[in-house]
Write an enzyme that holds these catalytic residues in place. Structure first.
Site, mmCIF file in Angstrom:
data_model
loop_
_atom_site.group_PDB
_atom_site.id
_atom_site.type_symbol
_atom_site.label_atom_id
_atom_site.label_comp_id
_atom_site.label_asym_id
_atom_site.label_seq_id
_atom_site.Cartn_x
_atom_site.Cartn_y
_atom_site.Cartn_z
ATOM 1 N N LYS A 68 9.211 -1.022 14.096
ATOM 2 C CA LYS A 68 9.806 -0.869 12.757
ATOM 3 C C LYS A 68 10.947 0.147 12.809
ATOM 4 O O LYS A 68 12.029 -0.068 12.276
ATOM 5 C CB LYS A 68 8.765 -0.326 11.765
ATOM 6 C CG LYS A 68 7.681 -1.270 11.346
ATOM 7 C CD LYS A 68 6.860 -0.580 10.252
ATOM 8 C CE LYS A 68 5.510 -1.203 10.070
ATOM 9 N NZ LYS A 68 4.646 -0.470 9.160
ATOM 10 N N HIS A 80 -5.698 -33.413 17.578
ATOM 11 C CA HIS A 80 -4.599 -34.241 18.082
ATOM 12 C C HIS A 80 -3.477 -33.374 18.640
ATOM 13 O O HIS A 80 -2.355 -33.844 18.809
ATOM 14 C CB HIS A 80 -4.086 -35.144 16.964
ATOM 15 C CG HIS A 80 -5.170 -36.042 16.447
ATOM 16 N ND1 HIS A 80 -5.442 -37.276 17.009
ATOM 17 C CD2 HIS A 80 -6.099 -35.858 15.481
ATOM 18 C CE1 HIS A 80 -6.467 -37.826 16.383
ATOM 19 N NE2 HIS A 80 -6.899 -36.981 15.453
ATOM 20 N N GLU A 122 10.475 -4.922 4.478
ATOM 21 C CA GLU A 122 10.527 -6.317 4.046
ATOM 22 C C GLU A 122 10.226 -6.430 2.555
ATOM 23 O O GLU A 122 10.919 -7.123 1.806
ATOM 24 C CB GLU A 122 9.478 -7.148 4.813
ATOM 25 C CG GLU A 122 9.756 -7.347 6.283
ATOM 26 C CD GLU A 122 9.156 -6.264 7.154
ATOM 27 O OE1 GLU A 122 8.949 -5.126 6.661
ATOM 28 O OE2 GLU A 122 8.903 -6.542 8.343
ATOM 29 N N LYS A 175 0.843 -1.200 0.000
ATOM 30 C CA LYS A 175 0.000 0.000 0.000
ATOM 31 C C LYS A 175 0.880 1.251 0.000
ATOM 32 O O LYS A 175 0.693 2.155 -0.797
ATOM 33 C CB LYS A 175 -0.919 -0.032 1.230
ATOM 34 C CG LYS A 175 -1.853 1.143 1.330
ATOM 35 C CD LYS A 175 -2.814 0.982 2.497
ATOM 36 C CE LYS A 175 -3.613 2.261 2.694
ATOM 37 N NZ LYS A 175 -4.538 2.176 3.831
ATOM 38 N N GLU A 192 -4.935 -6.710 14.599
ATOM 39 C CA GLU A 192 -4.402 -5.393 14.234
ATOM 40 C C GLU A 192 -5.533 -4.365 14.307
ATOM 41 O O GLU A 192 -5.307 -3.187 14.561
ATOM 42 C CB GLU A 192 -3.765 -5.419 12.839
ATOM 43 C CG GLU A 192 -2.774 -4.287 12.621
ATOM 44 C CD GLU A 192 -1.979 -4.384 11.327
ATOM 45 O OE1 GLU A 192 -2.570 -4.173 10.257
ATOM 46 O OE2 GLU A 192 -0.772 -4.659 11.374
ATOM 47 N N GLY A 204 -4.978 -1.952 4.835
ATOM 48 C CA GLY A 204 -4.225 -3.091 4.293
ATOM 49 C C GLY A 204 -4.890 -4.426 4.577
ATOM 50 O O GLY A 204 -5.005 -5.289 3.706
ATOM 51 N N ARG A 205 -5.376 -4.615 5.797
ATOM 52 C CA ARG A 205 -5.941 -5.909 6.175
ATOM 53 C C ARG A 205 -7.346 -6.114 5.618
ATOM 54 O O ARG A 205 -7.967 -7.151 5.839
ATOM 55 C CB ARG A 205 -5.913 -6.066 7.699
ATOM 56 C CG ARG A 205 -6.527 -4.914 8.465
ATOM 57 C CD ARG A 205 -6.159 -4.971 9.950
ATOM 58 N NE ARG A 205 -6.664 -3.830 10.702
ATOM 59 C CZ ARG A 205 -6.007 -2.690 10.860
ATOM 60 N NH1 ARG A 205 -4.836 -2.506 10.284
ATOM 61 N NH2 ARG A 205 -6.526 -1.715 11.589
HETATM 62 O O1 F6P Z 1 2.927 -3.733 9.882
HETATM 63 C C1 F6P Z 1 1.789 -3.010 9.694
HETATM 64 C C2 F6P Z 1 1.369 -2.806 8.276
HETATM 65 O O2 F6P Z 1 1.312 -1.438 8.095
HETATM 66 C C3 F6P Z 1 0.053 -3.483 8.009
HETATM 67 O O3 F6P Z 1 -1.014 -2.754 8.484
HETATM 68 C C4 F6P Z 1 0.086 -3.623 6.534
HETATM 69 O O4 F6P Z 1 -0.860 -4.543 6.069
HETATM 70 C C5 F6P Z 1 1.518 -4.072 6.336
HETATM 71 O O5 F6P Z 1 2.240 -3.348 7.298
HETATM 72 C C6 F6P Z 1 2.076 -3.871 4.962
HETATM 73 O O6 F6P Z 1 2.020 -2.542 4.558
HETATM 74 P P1 F6P Z 1 2.197 -2.122 3.051
HETATM 75 O O7 F6P Z 1 1.092 -2.732 2.250
HETATM 76 O O8 F6P Z 1 2.156 -0.636 3.034
HETATM 77 O O9 F6P Z 1 3.530 -2.648 2.560
#
Ligand code: F6P
Length: 541
Positions: free
Chosen positions: A504, A384, A213, A207, A353, A267-268
């Site tokens: 972060k 199990h 990452e 987003k 979240e 995002g979620r």
């Molecule tokens: O770690 C939090 C977060 O901001 C989430 O809310 C989001 O889904 C994820 O990181 C990834 O964010 P982006 O889509 O901006 O890379």
């Protein structure tokens, strides 16, 4: 409503009712009320919910509904659908429901025709997916794309990854998907293994397009591709999904190959929009739209059904009932479907979240527990592993059991056996086995207490005809709205996530201390300093 809901008359009435009901057993509630199972079953779209195995009576439902009304739930639902800025801390509308609104519905928010924007992007995604699936879009060497690698994390990974696993039987065009999220290099290394750069398409999903990452993994992917096919190949092998065109261009992806969304999609809550591109590439636009239609069915139900017959409202209120009155900490989600093995992980972000907050939307500390802890595994595997605690442990763990009537494949009647387990478990959890029953079977006296099954463990059973794009959309929308109901009663902002920012930033600040020649003088705390020094020693630095 304004003010503290825990001081309301409705909350107090529920607390009193809880005192009366807490000592009662589901065995009694069923014995007293032969019509209970029928009355406590309802449908929404294709989903059937049996909530009769909950520690509730009709009075409980009435009191919970009164609480929802007191919290202003009806008005708040309308405010969401209207596009009001209900995400107050970020001053944004919350309009994931618009991602599945049929074309033509009028919705203008902040001067933008939201429905038109959504369908414009869906149209572009569909056209692109058709080109890739029909092999018109080819890689730099002229070969068709057979693998799509989605690089994203959190909401830009969990939704499409979960849905792809759920629906991979519908991947009918020879395009498979893989998902890379972790900064642990093992993730991308494992996922690139065996892939041919010439037939691989990367979808960089973020987003913000600033997530460490995702950008790090995307760079590794880019180097891998360029190493094999050269710089010019990037345009045919990289597309982006983002709200940030400038950053996408900066990374070197042509914004003509970017699929956008908007700041009013969290995002979620985003995989039914452009973040679902990798899923759409695998299953095709038609199936994707069936999934959107499923979401929409539940949106309509949520918006219009009376609270007492409204599935997300009831399930959200039951979450409040157990969290705030019984003191339950967690809710287990137990899909009796191997294909839904990523569903609990997906729900963890969606729910935790969203509702893991300790101040209200007004910034004041909350006065009751918020944010159920969601966890789970598919049945029958969980049986199990951890069901022992569900049956005989000291904690109350309400659980959602999810099953599907029709199988994709049925070997040796396995599907019926799967569902026999689901039904047996919910019955055993509710009714248990008494000491008398166990002794009556000739069990040695010393063993009786070990074998007693207390029962009175509450469960919902959600049954759908078959796991299809249509029913998956319904299931996901159901949980999205459960989150909304709980967040409304708790008076929190379910749509921000400030709590993930500090970690972060600290990781970025600390990174040089792990790698540089000389460790910096300023560590955040003595424990972290010792750990970093130990780490450096182990790394020979
Ligand atoms: O770690 C939090 C977060 O901001 C989430 O809310 C989001 O889904 C994820 O990181 C990834 O964010 P982006 O889509 O901006 O890379």
């Amino acid at each position: 409503m304004g003010g503290d809901i825990t001081r309301s008359h409705e909350w107090t009435a529920l607390a009193k009712h809880h005192e009366e009901l807490a000592g009662r057993h589901l065995r009694e509630l069923f014995a007293e009320d032969p019509g209970r199972a029928g009355r406590m079953t309802l449908t929404a779209g294709d989903l059937l919910l049996d909530y009769s195995k909950h520690r509730v009576t009709s009075e409980t439902v009435d009191l919970l509904v009164a609480l929802a009304e007191r919290a202003g739930l009806r008005e708040r639902v309308e405010a969401m659908f209207r596009g009001d800025h209900i995400n107050v801390s970020e001053d944004r509308a919350v309009l994931h429901v618009a991602l599945r609104t049929p074309p033509g519905a009028a919705l203008v928010v902040d001067g933008q025709d939201v429905t038109a924007d959504v369908h414009e992007v869906l149209g572009r995604m569909s056209a692109f997916a058709d080109r890739v699936r029909s092999r018109e879009w080819r890689g730099a060497t002229g070969q068709p794309i057979t693998t799509v690698v989605n690089i994203g994390i959190g909401g830009s990974d969990l939704g499409p990854a979960m849905a792809y696993e759920a629906l991979r039987d519908y991947a009918d065009a020879g395009v498979q998907a893989r998902f890379v999220s972790n900064i642990d290099p093992a993730d991308i290394t494992g996922n690139l293994a065996g892939l041919d750069p010439a037939t691989t398409l990367f979808v960089i999903s973020s987003k913000t397009f600033t997530t460490l990452e995702t950008l790090t993994n995307a760079k590794v992917a880019r180097d891998w591709l360029v190493g094999a096919l050269g710089e010019d190949a990037v345009a045919r092998h990289f597309v982006a999904v983002s709200t940030n065109a400038a950053k996408v261009a900066e990374f070197g992806i042509d914004t003509a190959n970017m699929f956008g969304f908007w700041d009013w999609v969290g995002g979620r809550y985003s995989y039914d929009g452009a973040i679902g591109l990798s899923l759409m590439l695998a299953i095709g636009p038609e199936r994707f739209r069936e999934m959107l239609a499923g979401f929409h069915v539940i949106d309509e139900h949520f918006r219009s059904a009376p609270f007492a017959a409204n599935m997300p409202v009831l399930l959200g209120l039951l979450g409040i009932w157990y969290s705030n009155f019984f003191g339950a900490e967690t809710r287990a989600v137990l899909p009796y479907s191997q294909r839904l093995h990523r569903f609990p992980a997906y729900l963890q972000q969606l729910t935790m979240e969203s509702n893991g907050k300790s101040v209200g939307a007004d910034g004041e500390p909350v006065t009751a527990a918020t944010g159920e802890i969601f966890w789970g595994e598919p049945g029958t595997n969980g049986q199990h592993a951890f069901y022992q605690l569900l049956h005989q442990g000291t904690r109350l763990v309400p659980a959602d059991f999810i099953g599907f009537a029709e199988p994709f494949e049925d070997r040796e009647g396995m599907h019926d056996l799967l569902n026999a387990n689901l039904f047996a478990q919910t019955s055993a959890l509710a009714f248990g086995r008494t000491a008398e029953e166990i002794a009556g079977e000739g069990t040695p006296a010393g063993l009786v207490p070990h074998k007693v099954m207390p029962g009175n463990r509450p469960t919902s059973t959600i049954l759908a005809p078959k796991l299809t794009p249509f029913t998956l959309g319904q299931l996901v929308a159901l949980y999205e709205h459960i989150v909304f109901v709980e967040g409304t009663v708790w008076g929190i902002d379910s749509f921000d996530q400030w709590g993930v920012e500090l970690g972060k930033k600290m990781a970025l600040d600390l990174a040089p201390a792990l790698t540089a020649e000389e460790p910096p003088v300023a560590f955040p705390d003595p424990s972290t300093e010792r750990l970093v020094r130990a780490y450096r020693e182990l790394r020979g630095r």
